[in-house]
Enzyme design. Structure first.
Site, PDB file in Angstrom:
ATOM      1  N   LEU A 118       0.878  -1.168   0.000  1.00 36.26           N
ATOM      2  CA  LEU A 118       0.000   0.000   0.000  1.00 36.26           C
ATOM      3  C   LEU A 118       0.914   1.216   0.000  1.00 36.26           C
ATOM      4  O   LEU A 118       1.978   1.197   0.645  1.00 36.26           O
ATOM      5  CB  LEU A 118      -0.901   0.019   1.243  1.00 36.26           C
ATOM      6  CG  LEU A 118      -2.012  -1.044   1.311  1.00 36.26           C
ATOM      7  CD1 LEU A 118      -2.793  -0.917   2.611  1.00 36.26           C
ATOM      8  CD2 LEU A 118      -2.950  -0.940   0.111  1.00 36.26           C
ATOM      9  N   ASP A 119       0.511   2.265  -0.702  1.00 32.94           N
ATOM     10  CA  ASP A 119       1.310   3.490  -0.701  1.00 32.94           C
ATOM     11  C   ASP A 119       1.413   4.035   0.726  1.00 32.94           C
ATOM     12  O   ASP A 119       0.586   3.725   1.580  1.00 32.94           O
ATOM     13  CB  ASP A 119       0.652   4.564  -1.578  1.00 32.94           C
ATOM     14  CG  ASP A 119       0.584   4.141  -3.039  1.00 32.94           C
ATOM     15  OD1 ASP A 119       1.409   3.314  -3.455  1.00 32.94           O
ATOM     16  OD2 ASP A 119      -0.307   4.650  -3.739  1.00 32.94           O
ATOM     17  N   MET A 120       2.387   4.900   0.925  1.00 31.37           N
ATOM     18  CA  MET A 120       2.613   5.451   2.274  1.00 31.37           C
ATOM     19  C   MET A 120       1.350   6.105   2.837  1.00 31.37           C
ATOM     20  O   MET A 120       1.030   5.959   4.012  1.00 31.37           O
ATOM     21  CB  MET A 120       3.740   6.472   2.203  1.00 31.37           C
ATOM     22  CG  MET A 120       4.248   6.902   3.555  1.00 31.37           C
ATOM     23  SD  MET A 120       5.918   7.514   3.369  1.00 31.37           S
ATOM     24  CE  MET A 120       6.409   7.750   5.055  1.00 31.37           C
ATOM     25  N   THR A 122      -1.780   5.449   1.942  1.00 33.06           N
ATOM     26  CA  THR A 122      -2.979   4.587   1.879  1.00 33.06           C
ATOM     27  C   THR A 122      -3.158   3.870   3.217  1.00 33.06           C
ATOM     28  O   THR A 122      -2.193   3.444   3.835  1.00 33.06           O
ATOM     29  CB  THR A 122      -2.843   3.555   0.735  1.00 33.06           C
ATOM     30  OG1 THR A 122      -2.644   4.255  -0.487  1.00 33.06           O
ATOM     31  CG2 THR A 122      -4.074   2.683   0.625  1.00 33.06           C
ATOM     32  N   LYS A 206      -4.909   5.087  -7.947  1.00 34.87           N
ATOM     33  CA  LYS A 206      -4.612   6.515  -8.138  1.00 34.87           C
ATOM     34  C   LYS A 206      -4.440   6.835  -9.626  1.00 34.87           C
ATOM     35  O   LYS A 206      -4.909   7.864 -10.113  1.00 34.87           O
ATOM     36  CB  LYS A 206      -3.358   6.906  -7.357  1.00 34.87           C
ATOM     37  CG  LYS A 206      -3.583   6.893  -5.854  1.00 34.87           C
ATOM     38  CD  LYS A 206      -2.336   7.277  -5.126  1.00 34.87           C
ATOM     39  CE  LYS A 206      -2.544   7.148  -3.632  1.00 34.87           C
ATOM     40  NZ  LYS A 206      -1.290   7.165  -2.890  1.00 34.87           N
TER      41      LYS A 206
END
Ligand code: URA
Length: 256
Positions: A118-120, A122, A206
């Site tokens: 997961l992105d930072m 998210t 995104k």
């Protein structure tokens, strides 16, 4: 509980383990979280509350409970879910020293790794396991394990925009597969959209919303296959249930 390395009378060697280490290894919480459980008086050994840090147990004979529920060590692979907060990188080690999910995960057992990323910024469901074979399969597009995201996006995408996301949209690494897309709610300047993907490309959600001109403001993963967060607080982990593990294995084409 165990005070010495020899069980009374029997002469048999025992392997005492610190209670907080036992709890972390069994997946009850991180080591720090396990200490908090103990000091909050939520942990009992053989029916007696144990709040003193450093107390030891013999995993073979002592019965350990948290809030009255049995906690056990398992020899097999470990499967956990973290309710990831924003602000943590999905890696167990960052050479630049930024906060990572390893900072909020149990340190035991060794060999736990995140399944995908997961992105930072998210939040939400992030699985961890020690089972490399199953991790490989659940991430493989062939097995279509569904991930459900809730995205707050800028502006108000039209129904046509959302339909194009659902049908598949061209990204620089190829067209996306069909997805389920549903408008959840709208405010003046933003819209909440639920999107279910069976693939997991880098920053896919995104990039998809950017492609229709509605950048993501916040992103939360609400489920991964059968695993949902329920009442798991942000920053906490819990072991997957036997049913969740069986369902993931089935979805990933592994015989149960
Ligand atoms: N898609 C994204 O864009 N970011 C995530 O963290 C997960 C899916």
């Amino acid at each position: 509980m165990v005070d010495s390395h020899e069980q009374q009378g029997t002469g048999e060697r025992v392997v005492p383990m610190r209670l907080q280490k036992f709890l972390a290894r069994a997946g009850a919480a991180s080591r720090r979280g396990s200490e908090d459980l103990m000091t909050a008086g939520r942990v009992a050994v053989n029916g007696e509350t144990v709040s003193q840090l450093g107390s030891k147990v013999d995993p073979r004979v002592d019965v350990v409970t948290v809030d009255g529920k049995l906690v056990e060590l398992h020899d097999g692979p470990t499967y956990l879910v973290l309710n990831k907060p924003a602000g943590y990188l999905t890696t167990m080690d960052d050479p630049q020293g930024r906060p990572t999910v390893a900072d909020i995960m149990p340190r035991e057992p060794a060999g736990l790794f995140p399944v995908g990323r997961l992105d930072m910024d998210t939040t939400g469901v992030l699985l961890f396991m020690t089972d490399g074979d199953l991790a490989f399969r659940v991430l493989h597009p062939k097995f279509h394990v569904e991930k459900r995201y809730v995205a707050t996006v800028k502006g108000s995408p039209s129904t046509g925009d959302l339909e194009s996301l659902a049908n598949g949209i061209e990204l620089e690494d190829g067209p996306t597969k069909p997805a389920e897309v549903r408008r959840v709610s709208s405010k003046q300047n933003s819209t909440v959209v639920e999107i279910v993907l069976s693939e997991g490309r880098k920053r896919q959600v995104k990039r998809m919303f950017l492609a229709i001109g509605h950048p993501v403001v916040t992103l939360h993963r609400a489920s991964f296959g059968p695993v949902v967060l329920g009442d798991l607080p942000e920053g906490s982990t819990r072991p997957l249930t036997v049913q969740e593990i069986a369902a993931i294995r089935a979805q990933a084409g592994v015989g149960v």
